[in-house]
Scaffold this active site. Structure first.
Site, short mmCIF file in Angstrom:
data_model
loop_
_atom_site.label_atom_id
_atom_site.label_comp_id
_atom_site.label_asym_id
_atom_site.label_seq_id
_atom_site.Cartn_x
_atom_site.Cartn_y
_atom_site.Cartn_z
N THR A 3 0.69 -0.87 -0.16
CA THR A 3 -0.27 -0.06 -0.09
C THR A 3 1.16 1.33 0.10
O THR A 3 2.13 1.54 0.47
CB THR A 3 -0.72 -0.19 1.45
OG1 THR A 3 -1.92 0.90 1.67
CG2 THR A 3 -0.06 0.26 2.40
N TYR A 12 -1.69 0.71 9.53
CA TYR A 12 -2.40 -0.10 8.80
C TYR A 12 -0.84 -0.37 8.03
O TYR A 12 -0.51 -1.09 7.38
CB TYR A 12 -3.79 0.81 7.97
CG TYR A 12 -4.08 -0.33 6.30
CD1 TYR A 12 -4.09 -1.02 6.03
CD2 TYR A 12 -3.33 0.72 4.94
CE1 TYR A 12 -4.20 -1.98 4.84
CE2 TYR A 12 -3.50 -0.17 3.89
CZ TYR A 12 -3.21 -1.14 4.10
OH TYR A 12 -4.20 -1.39 2.45
#
Length: 353
Positions: free
Chosen positions: A135, A159
């Protein structure tokens, strides 16, 4: 196959050299599109998914499906043996940034601890190629934009950290064991399969375009705009939106690259190199659908940077990746078509809404 130069585009792998591919999270949003891309191109594919956020209907007929946890070593060993797996595409995990701030230990468990178990199982089985769904959140708040792969990695939420830790595990394990890997750092994934075979199906999803088309169809009353005071042209967050089918195509090309050059691992951004603000996206949804959406201004969410736009030059150079759906209106139309199809699926099935 003779490896090509590192600075030249990699050629398509011949079908005789194609290994069977295990896709983790293959019943989820991005994973299911990767399965479609592989299946359409004639690869042998198997899927493991615990269906916590994925859907059985997203896996095409004829694709081997195993319901289970990616940390279940016995199950993984059986899949690797039964399917003669030669490559792994790892999508399974938790993905909601604000939720990761509220429940960090869950994210480190689902995204990092379970990935470690999966990597170890792949090493034990002798799987030579691993692709990882990473990501842009690994960059945190970039010092410049667009952001390139060698920019500092400084996540601002659990995250991003959970994904960066897995990237590091892959790098260290690849140096010690006989496999190569590719970490693909996604920017904002949106849209749906142009043939409406799959799309974003999770109830309560937080993806902006998903939320907006739900509002168009009356599934939501308003769309919240989280933060209007960012240092951006209109004060709202700017993101690089990439069509999910273009992203899936990039995974197939990346797998071919790993097979063609087994001595090399890769880390690449997946984006178009152009950003749109929240307001611009909602304006586009209004334009495409002809249905103005009610917008509700809200405070910033924890863990959200002001702007994230990719420098995609590396993936274009190394994979000859040529996106087919690099158009915001097209992304929105495909998302809307899927949302309508999803309503039909749910009306005819027992899958939860």
């Amino acid at each position: 196959m003779t490896p090509s130069s590192k600075d030249t585009a990699l050629q398509t792998t011949g079908s005789s050299n194609r290994p069977a591919v295990l896709v983790t999270g293959g019943a989820g949003y991005i994973g299911s599109h990767a399965v479609l891309a592989l299946n359409d191109a004639g690869w042998q594919v198997a899927v493991i998914d615990d269906l916590s956020t994925g859907f059985r209907f997203a896996v095409p007929e004829g694709v081997a499906f195993y319901e289970g946890d990616i940390a279940d070593r016995q199950l993984l060993a059986r899949i690797f043996a039964e399917q003669e797996i030669g490559a792994l595409m790892h999508f399974a995990g938790s993905i909601v940034v604000p939720e990761s701030v509220e429940r960090p230990l869950d994210y480190y468990h689902n995204n990092t601890v379970k990935s470690r178990a999966l990597i170890e199982a792949a090493v034990d089985a002798g799987v030579p190629h691993i692709l990882f769904s990473s990501t842009a959140a690994t960059y945190g708040v970039p010092e410049s934009s667009p952001v390139a792969e060698d920019a500092p990695r400084a996540p601002i939420n659990p995250y991003g950290w959970s994904k960066l830790m897995t990237e590091q595990m892959l790098a260290d394990a690849s140096a010690a064991h006989d496999f190569n890997y590719c970490a693909l750092r996604y920017f904002n994934v949106a849209g749906a399969d142009p043939q409406a075979r799959s799309g974003q199906s999770t109830a309560g999803a937080t993806h902006l375009i998903k939320v907006a088309v739900e509002a168009v169809l009356g599934k939501r009353d308003t769309v919240s705009v989280f933060g209007t005071d960012y240092d951006t042209p209109d004060g709202t967050g700017v993101r690089d939106y990439i069509h999910v089918s273009d992203l899936a195509a990039a995974h197939v090309l990346a797998l071919e690259a790993l097979i063609s050059q087994p001595e090399r691992s890769l880390t690449m951004n997946c984006g178009y190199g152009r950003g749109f603000s929240v307001r611009e996206v909602l304006d586009a949804v209004d334009r495409v659908t002809g249905t103005p959406i009610e917008r509700r201004m809200a405070p910033r969410r924890a863990g959200d940077p002001a702007s994230l736009v990719a420098d995609p030059s590396r993936i274009r150079r190394h994979l000859s990746w040529a996106p087919r759906y690099d158009d915001l209106d097209t992304i929105i139309r495909h998302a809307l078509e899927w949302e309508r199809k999803l309503a039909e699926i749910r009306a005819d099935s027992s899958d939860p809404a």
